[in-house]
Design an enzyme around this catalytic site. Sequence first.
Site, PDB file in Angstrom:
ATOM      1  N   SER A   1       0.934  -1.165  -0.034  1.00  0.00           N
ATOM      2  CA  SER A   1       0.085   0.079  -0.027  1.00  0.00           C
ATOM      3  C   SER A   1       0.921   1.359  -0.095  1.00  0.00           C
ATOM      4  O   SER A   1       1.790   1.438   0.834  1.00  0.00           O
ATOM      5  CB  SER A   1      -0.616  -0.067   1.156  1.00  0.00           C
ATOM      6  OG  SER A   1      -1.675   1.320   1.261  1.00  0.00           O
TER       7      SER A   1
ATOM      8  N   HIS B   1      -1.175  -1.212  -4.421  1.00  0.00           N
ATOM      9  CA  HIS B   1      -2.299  -0.949  -3.638  1.00  0.00           C
ATOM     10  C   HIS B   1      -2.695   0.608  -3.563  1.00  0.00           C
ATOM     11  O   HIS B   1      -1.825   1.060  -2.816  1.00  0.00           O
ATOM     12  CB  HIS B   1      -2.559  -1.989  -2.435  1.00  0.00           C
ATOM     13  CG  HIS B   1      -4.052  -1.688  -1.963  1.00  0.00           C
ATOM     14  ND1 HIS B   1      -4.878  -2.743  -2.284  1.00  0.00           N
ATOM     15  CD2 HIS B   1      -4.607  -0.917  -0.891  1.00  0.00           C
ATOM     16  CE1 HIS B   1      -6.111  -2.371  -1.766  1.00  0.00           C
ATOM     17  NE2 HIS B   1      -5.848  -1.506  -1.050  1.00  0.00           N
TER      18      HIS B   1
ATOM     19  N   ASP C   1      -5.022   3.210  -2.190  1.00  0.00           N
ATOM     20  CA  ASP C   1      -6.509   3.498  -1.341  1.00  0.00           C
ATOM     21  C   ASP C   1      -6.736   4.954  -1.948  1.00  0.00           C
ATOM     22  O   ASP C   1      -5.992   6.108  -1.463  1.00  0.00           O
ATOM     23  CB  ASP C   1      -6.196   3.400   0.238  1.00  0.00           C
ATOM     24  CG  ASP C   1      -6.101   2.283   0.526  1.00  0.00           C
ATOM     25  OD1 ASP C   1      -6.626   1.216  -0.015  1.00  0.00           O
ATOM     26  OD2 ASP C   1      -4.909   1.728   1.141  1.00  0.00           O
TER      27      ASP C   1
ATOM     28  N   MET D   1      -9.750   7.705  -0.674  1.00  0.00           N
ATOM     29  CA  MET D   1     -10.483   7.897   0.489  1.00  0.00           C
ATOM     30  C   MET D   1     -10.998   9.309   0.323  1.00  0.00           C
ATOM     31  O   MET D   1     -10.193  10.464  -0.211  1.00  0.00           O
ATOM     32  CB  MET D   1      -9.745   7.845   1.704  1.00  0.00           C
ATOM     33  CG  MET D   1      -9.054   6.479   2.020  1.00  0.00           C
ATOM     34  SD  MET D   1      -8.419   6.565   3.815  1.00  0.00           S
ATOM     35  CE  MET D   1      -7.669   5.012   3.647  1.00  0.00           C
TER      36      MET D   1
ATOM     37  N   HIS E   1      -8.333   0.903  -4.576  1.00  0.00           N
ATOM     38  CA  HIS E   1      -9.345   0.510  -3.594  1.00  0.00           C
ATOM     39  C   HIS E   1     -10.126   1.806  -3.146  1.00  0.00           C
ATOM     40  O   HIS E   1      -9.645   2.707  -2.698  1.00  0.00           O
ATOM     41  CB  HIS E   1      -8.696   0.024  -2.203  1.00  0.00           C
ATOM     42  CG  HIS E   1      -9.589  -0.338  -1.029  1.00  0.00           C
ATOM     43  ND1 HIS E   1      -9.200  -0.678   0.228  1.00  0.00           N
ATOM     44  CD2 HIS E   1     -10.951  -0.364  -1.102  1.00  0.00           C
ATOM     45  CE1 HIS E   1     -10.148  -0.721   0.904  1.00  0.00           C
ATOM     46  NE2 HIS E   1     -11.354  -0.710   0.047  1.00  0.00           N
TER      47      HIS E   1
ATOM     48  N   MET F   1     -12.552   3.856  -1.414  1.00  0.00           N
ATOM     49  CA  MET F   1     -13.487   3.895  -0.131  1.00  0.00           C
ATOM     50  C   MET F   1     -14.104   5.391  -0.305  1.00  0.00           C
ATOM     51  O   MET F   1     -13.584   6.187   0.237  1.00  0.00           O
ATOM     52  CB  MET F   1     -12.490   3.914   1.144  1.00  0.00           C
ATOM     53  CG  MET F   1     -11.884   2.584   1.628  1.00  0.00           C
ATOM     54  SD  MET F   1     -10.754   2.530   2.811  1.00  0.00           S
ATOM     55  CE  MET F   1      -9.193   2.502   1.820  1.00  0.00           C
TER      56      MET F   1
ATOM     57  N   MET G   1     -11.902  -6.909   4.638  1.00  0.00           N
ATOM     58  CA  MET G   1     -11.335  -6.074   5.346  1.00  0.00           C
ATOM     59  C   MET G   1     -11.006  -6.556   6.786  1.00  0.00           C
ATOM     60  O   MET G   1     -12.001  -7.115   7.324  1.00  0.00           O
ATOM     61  CB  MET G   1     -11.884  -4.575   5.571  1.00  0.00           C
ATOM     62  CG  MET G   1     -12.042  -4.021   4.495  1.00  0.00           C
ATOM     63  SD  MET G   1     -10.498  -3.260   3.591  1.00  0.00           S
ATOM     64  CE  MET G   1      -9.831  -2.222   5.045  1.00  0.00           C
TER      65      MET G   1
ATOM     66  N   ASP H   1      -6.578  -7.053   3.778  1.00  0.00           N
ATOM     67  CA  ASP H   1      -6.259  -5.680   3.922  1.00  0.00           C
ATOM     68  C   ASP H   1      -6.338  -5.178   5.407  1.00  0.00           C
ATOM     69  O   ASP H   1      -7.569  -5.065   5.862  1.00  0.00           O
ATOM     70  CB  ASP H   1      -6.737  -4.740   2.997  1.00  0.00           C
ATOM     71  CG  ASP H   1      -6.254  -3.299   3.035  1.00  0.00           C
ATOM     72  OD1 ASP H   1      -5.074  -3.171   3.872  1.00  0.00           O
ATOM     73  OD2 ASP H   1      -6.705  -2.591   2.318  1.00  0.00           O
TER      74      ASP H   1
END
Length: 250
Positions: free
Chosen positions: A7, A30, A32, A34, A63, A65, A134, A172
């Site tokens: 990540s 990875h 993320d 957000m 990913h 979110m 998760m 994760d």
Amino acid sequence: MVRIHPSILSADFVNLERDLGKIASADGVHVDVMDAHFVPNLTFGLPMVERIAEVTELPIDVHLMIDDPDTWAPQYAIDRVDSVTFHAEATRDAVSLARELRARGTRAAIALKPGTLVDAVIEHLPEFDMVLVMTVEPGFGGQAFMPDMLPKVEALRTKAEELGIELALQVDGGITADTLPIAAASGADVFVAGSAVYGHASPAERIATLRDAGRGAFDTGRIDLSAIHRGTAGKGLGADADDAAGSLDR
């Protein structure tokens, strides 16, 4: 197969291209995204993903979110993005979204928060290329690996085998050389690791260590799946677990 996806939340954002180079031996990166709504933290969006795609040869594992992935997720199906993960809790129509992502040329993945049951996806499992379970609450720091999430992984792997489909199962949150074998023994094969990779002098060596830990999951003599079901496996797993729990998305 054990696939390691470091990540970048644990990377140095000022020197991100350099830090992407440090994980060249990984199986993917990875990323993320957000939005400070679906989760309380804010990271970055599509422009950053587009730039990452320009400077790495690694497959990009996005990913999301975020709220309203039905609108925004298809925009992330760009060249070099291998998979786009959206949350079951945020989508209005998971099946339609997964089909649109596949039609745009990327793999479709769906994520489950700790409080979400596998029932949310298991009846439509062939529609997804990957399910992310998760093992912490997304978007919060300072959390430990939650081994009581792993029966979800077992249930998903069992169903995929019953259906005869190829399904990647990603975990994760708090993944280290100690916790990864427990997840692998439950059926996971894609592992997101942040500070467990970037928190060490040689990220490449840590990637190799994590791979070895996964390959030896059934040889260690310390994997007790009944303990996982009791929620007691993985307690007190050492300093690496504490390190991993401290990253932004862990």
